[in-house]
Enzyme design. Structure first.
Site, PDB file in Angstrom:
ATOM      1  N   LYS A  82      -2.012 -19.348 -43.096  1.00 26.99           N
ATOM      2  CA  LYS A  82      -2.609 -18.489 -44.116  1.00 26.99           C
ATOM      3  C   LYS A  82      -4.054 -18.176 -43.759  1.00 26.99           C
ATOM      4  O   LYS A  82      -4.805 -19.069 -43.335  1.00 26.99           O
ATOM      5  CB  LYS A  82      -2.522 -19.224 -45.458  1.00 26.99           C
ATOM      6  N   SER A 154       0.209 -17.387 -53.740  1.00 26.18           N
ATOM      7  CA  SER A 154      -0.564 -16.474 -52.922  1.00 26.18           C
ATOM      8  C   SER A 154      -0.286 -16.595 -51.420  1.00 26.18           C
ATOM      9  O   SER A 154      -0.757 -15.796 -50.623  1.00 26.18           O
ATOM     10  CB  SER A 154      -2.054 -16.733 -53.153  1.00 26.18           C
ATOM     11  N   SER A 178       1.069 -21.705 -55.501  1.00 28.73           N
ATOM     12  CA  SER A 178       1.021 -20.778 -54.372  1.00 28.73           C
ATOM     13  C   SER A 178       1.693 -21.268 -53.089  1.00 28.73           C
ATOM     14  O   SER A 178       1.788 -20.510 -52.129  1.00 28.73           O
ATOM     15  CB  SER A 178      -0.436 -20.407 -54.059  1.00 28.73           C
TER      16      SER A 178
END
Length: 468
Positions: A82, A154, A178
């Site tokens: 990420k 996310s 997330s």
């Protein structure tokens, strides 16, 4: 092995194959980069692929192995992460306009530990803007099972890439769900560890009191392997716990016969879709067949806890972005700016009372649940995966309803600071995956891993791959 066979390997199995020289790190890297190239136009899961550096690192890993040197348990395994884990001298966009041209002054502890264990980062993955969105909207990163559906956020790129076999594993982050939401909607295993279990140094902050670092992977075994690498005290993070880190892999095969698994209807089953309820029930029945003792438990009223979690995240996110909100408000998307404005309006008394409630809530939950069972088995979501169009609602009241609904069943784990493991539990009739989450005592990730691994030994949901 050919490229297709390599790409189907879990991280743990690939690491074993590299150590035994059945596969080279270079072959694995070439395969996964080719896969990333082939799916990117359809999925938009990557921000960047660093192919030259990664191929050179893979060649070095193979040369080291030829000399008998093994860096660690992930020697030569390619991973992408990420885009909120800083690496010195490299800009991490954090899904935003604001951060994309800011080189990082240092490297995140989680990345350093993965490097030391032999993993090779070959790229960075898409994410919701500033990790503040449970749907994954941000340039429409796509779900490999069906590109019309959300990935969950996310950690959208992490979920999409790992499910699509375009990365063997990926770091995500979990403030209100997330990691578990993209794991649920993309058919992966994912662990939100105990708060403070993994250092957050060098990871973009969103909510100081709620942020956690963890992986999204193909299997629970992979979760256990990576957590064993990244967990533990870090002097660079004053919140990182000194609680000892057990050998998660050594404890994976613990028998679960007699393990007390709790089930609770209140809160987690409110308004549940019948298909989801059937899959959750089937998962629980599998545990019963494995010899676990299924115990129905009562839960406290968790609605106030969910509200308090929203207030904490909103206030802390607003504080973290206060300067940029004053100086660069136009560089936020409408939705994120609206959410941050709401956070900046949370009264200090509400924020403080929400923080005070956490200790009381944890004590009450632990007494009512862990006084009777070892882990709690609950759904990750109560609804079928929504489409991107259904959840692209802008920044008004509809936005808050969507945000609160999607993370409703994951948010309590963050508020309580407890470890939560998301495990694939089947597919709905529209061919989209869903999951259950196993919630454990503080710092008892090992029991969750053992339970999740046992389930995956007798089911194949985690082995199914989308066609992209």
């Amino acid at each position: 092995m050919n490229s297709s066979e390599i790409l189907e390997l879990s991280s743990a199995n690939l690491a074993r194959a590299i150590r035994t020289k059945k596969v080279t790190s270079l072959a694995a890297m070439q395969a996964v980069i080719a896969r990333a190239d082939s799916v990117q136009a359809k999925l938009n899961c990557f921000v960047r692929v660093d192919r030259d550096e990664a191929l050179a690192a893979a060649k070095l890993a193979d040369a080291e192995l030829a000399r008998g040197f093994v860096r660690g348990p992930l020697h030569g395994v390619p991973m992408a992460h990420k885009d909120m884990y800083y690496r010195e001298g490299v800009a991490s966009s954090c899904g935003s306009k604001i951060m994309r041209d800011m080189p990082a002054p240092s490297t995140a502890t989680a990345l350093k530990r993965l490097d030391a264990a032999g993993a090779i980062q070959f790229g960075v993955l898409n994410m919701a803007e500033f990790a503040y969105g449970p749907t994954g909207h941000n340039g429409h990163c796509r779900n490999p099972w069906n590109p019309e559906y959300i990935t969950g956020g996310s950690s959208s790129g992490s979920g999409s890439a790992v499910a699509a076999r375009a990365s063997f594993a990926a770091l995500g982050s979990d403030t209100g769900g997330s990691i578990r939401l993209p794991a649920t909607f993309c058919g992966l295993s994912g662990i939100k560890p105990t708060w403070s279990r993994v250092s957050r140094y060098g990871a973009m902050p969103l909510s100081f009191s709620m942020d956690t670092v963890g992986p999204l992977t193909r299997t629970v075994e992979d979760c256990a392997l990576i957590m064993g690498v990244i967990a533990g005290f870090d002097p660079l993070d004053p919140t990182a716990s000194q609680h000892p880190v057990p050998d998660y892999i050594a404890q994976l095969a613990r028998p679960i016969k007699g393990l007390r698994i709790g089930t609770a209807k209140r809160y987690f089953h409110d308004g549940m879709d019948p298909e989801i309820e059937g899959l959750v029930r089937a998962s629980l029945e599998t545990y019963a067949k494995l010899g676990a003792e299924i115990v129905e438990v009562d839960l406290p009223d968790m609605e106030p806890w969910s509200f308090a979690a929203v207030m904490i995240i909103a206030a802390e996110a607003g504080a973290a972005h206060a300067n940029w909100m004053r100086t660069r408000p136009g560089d936020y998307s409408d939705q994120i700016r609206a959410r941050l404005e709401l956070g900046m309006s949370v009264p200090a008394t509400t924020y403080i009372e929400s923080l005070r409630l956490r200790g009381v809530a944890l004590q009450q939950f632990s007494q009512m649940v862990f006084g009777k069972v070892d882990i709690l088995h609950v759904p990750s979501v109560a609804f079928q995966a929504p489409t991107i169009a259904e959840t692209d609602v802008g920044g008004g009241e509809a936005m808050m309803k969507v945000m609160n609904t999607i993370a409703r069943l994951t948010r309590p784990g963050n508020f309580l600071g407890l470890p939560c493991l998301s495990v694939p539990a089947g597919f709905t009739k529209n061919a989209m995956p869903t999951a259950v989450q196993l919630i454990g005592r503080q710092f008892d990730e090992a029991t969750l891993f053992a339970a999740g691994h046992a389930y995956q030994q007798v089911t194949d949901w985690h082995m199914r791959a989308p066609t992209v």
